[in-house]
Design a protein around this motif. Sequence first.
Motif, PDB file in Angstrom:
ATOM      1  N   LYS A 239       0.761  -1.135   0.036  1.00 63.37           N
ATOM      2  CA  LYS A 239      -0.030  -0.156  -0.005  1.00 63.37           C
ATOM      3  C   LYS A 239       0.715   1.316  -0.052  1.00 63.37           C
ATOM      4  CE  LYS A 239      -3.625   2.176   2.585  1.00 63.37           C
ATOM      5  NZ  LYS A 239      -3.365   3.487   2.846  1.00 63.37           N
ATOM      6  N   THR A 240       1.792   1.372   0.793  1.00 56.39           N
ATOM      7  CA  THR A 240       2.868   2.413   0.888  1.00 56.39           C
ATOM      8  C   THR A 240       3.580   2.695  -0.340  1.00 56.39           C
ATOM      9  OG1 THR A 240       2.930   2.084   3.439  1.00 56.39           O
ATOM     10  CG2 THR A 240       4.600   3.686   2.170  1.00 56.39           C
ATOM     11  N   SER A 241       4.049   1.536  -0.857  1.00 53.05           N
ATOM     12  CA  SER A 241       4.864   1.644  -2.226  1.00 53.05           C
ATOM     13  C   SER A 241       3.847   2.239  -3.306  1.00 53.05           C
ATOM     14  CB  SER A 241       5.240   0.350  -2.723  1.00 53.05           C
ATOM     15  OG  SER A 241       6.040  -0.548  -1.691  1.00 53.05           O
ATOM     16  N   TYR A 242       2.782   1.994  -3.356  1.00 53.38           N
ATOM     17  CA  TYR A 242       1.868   2.304  -4.310  1.00 53.38           C
ATOM     18  C   TYR A 242       1.563   4.050  -4.184  1.00 53.38           C
ATOM     19  CZ  TYR A 242      -2.677   3.025  -6.900  1.00 53.38           C
ATOM     20  OH  TYR A 242      -3.584   3.637  -7.754  1.00 53.38           O
ATOM     21  N   GLU A 243       1.356   4.126  -2.919  1.00 53.76           N
ATOM     22  CA  GLU A 243       1.135   5.689  -2.497  1.00 53.76           C
ATOM     23  C   GLU A 243       2.433   6.625  -2.788  1.00 53.76           C
ATOM     24  OE1 GLU A 243       0.270   5.254   1.628  1.00 53.76           O
ATOM     25  OE2 GLU A 243      -1.886   5.042   1.177  1.00 53.76           O
ATOM     26  N   VAL A 244       3.613   5.868  -2.945  1.00 51.58           N
ATOM     27  CA  VAL A 244       4.839   6.909  -3.342  1.00 51.58           C
ATOM     28  C   VAL A 244       5.057   6.518  -4.563  1.00 51.58           C
ATOM     29  CG1 VAL A 244       5.592   6.706  -0.782  1.00 51.58           C
ATOM     30  CG2 VAL A 244       6.526   4.907  -2.360  1.00 51.58           C
TER      31      VAL A 244
END
Length: 307
Positions: free
Chosen positions: A201-206
Amino acid sequence: MELRHLEYFLMVSKELHFTKAAEKLGISQPTLSHQIKMFEQEIGYSLFNRIGKKIELTKVGEIVQQEALNIQGSIQSMSSQIEAFTKLEIGELKIAVLPGEITDLVSTLCIQFNQLYPNIKVFIQTTDQVEKAVLENRADFGIGFHLNQSSLLQVTKLYDEEFYLISNQSNGEQRVSFSSVLDGPLILFPSMHQCRKILDKTSYEVGKQLEPIVETSSIESILKLVRSGVGRSVVSRTLYEFYDTEDLSFQHIENPSLTRSVYLVMKKNCFINYAARKYIKLLVREIEKLCFHTDKDSITSLRSSIL
């Protein structure tokens, strides 16, 4: 209304198949069908839609199912209270927990719990539906992360934890940016794992792609591969504290930081048996000993209500 009618109805509503429900109840299918028909006549409405061999709950059936579960829970609570007063340290404990690190925490504490209360059997149910297991009385309490609020549940925040980047050598820096975490080879849990879901989720957000060099569901394998220098990994503090990691270095992750909250979930106004109270007390003590960031008000409230 007879209690057996509720028992028969709940089994049919669970199986959605009269023959399977009858087999589990140990009665014949015609007898079960007759009893359900009598129950529907008493209620005054149909509880199931019958479409050929398939059945489904009607809207009235859904209402009756929820109330029947509450009645069943009250009866089990009454039995638990009687047992708690008469047998004390003899009984069983059922815990529902999300797959992943929290399962390791719960399982590890079972060693201490068994040493203190050897006559209490512990059943750990690993499930993605912690709240449902508690609501259906399949667990005395549950432990999880992003819990859906329900008016029937009491949800208590236990602690917040962060995730660490771990490696086999230190570069002298205590903190590392999330983007830098993705630059080197990573050894991670599979995508179904709770820790991995946060990373994805965090990878997608950045706006970056997460491509681990190795995926494994075994924390022992992850630690072994990190020690051998194959790559680095991202693990929760829970795992880092509960495994032999003294030879490994860790860094705090920032920009953004990776954190999550851990919750305890129980049914509201439900008796908490002796075994559950003792286990939760042990859990809280362990959390505080490890200096996790606890919600003091929640812990205080928990202590006053059940501990």
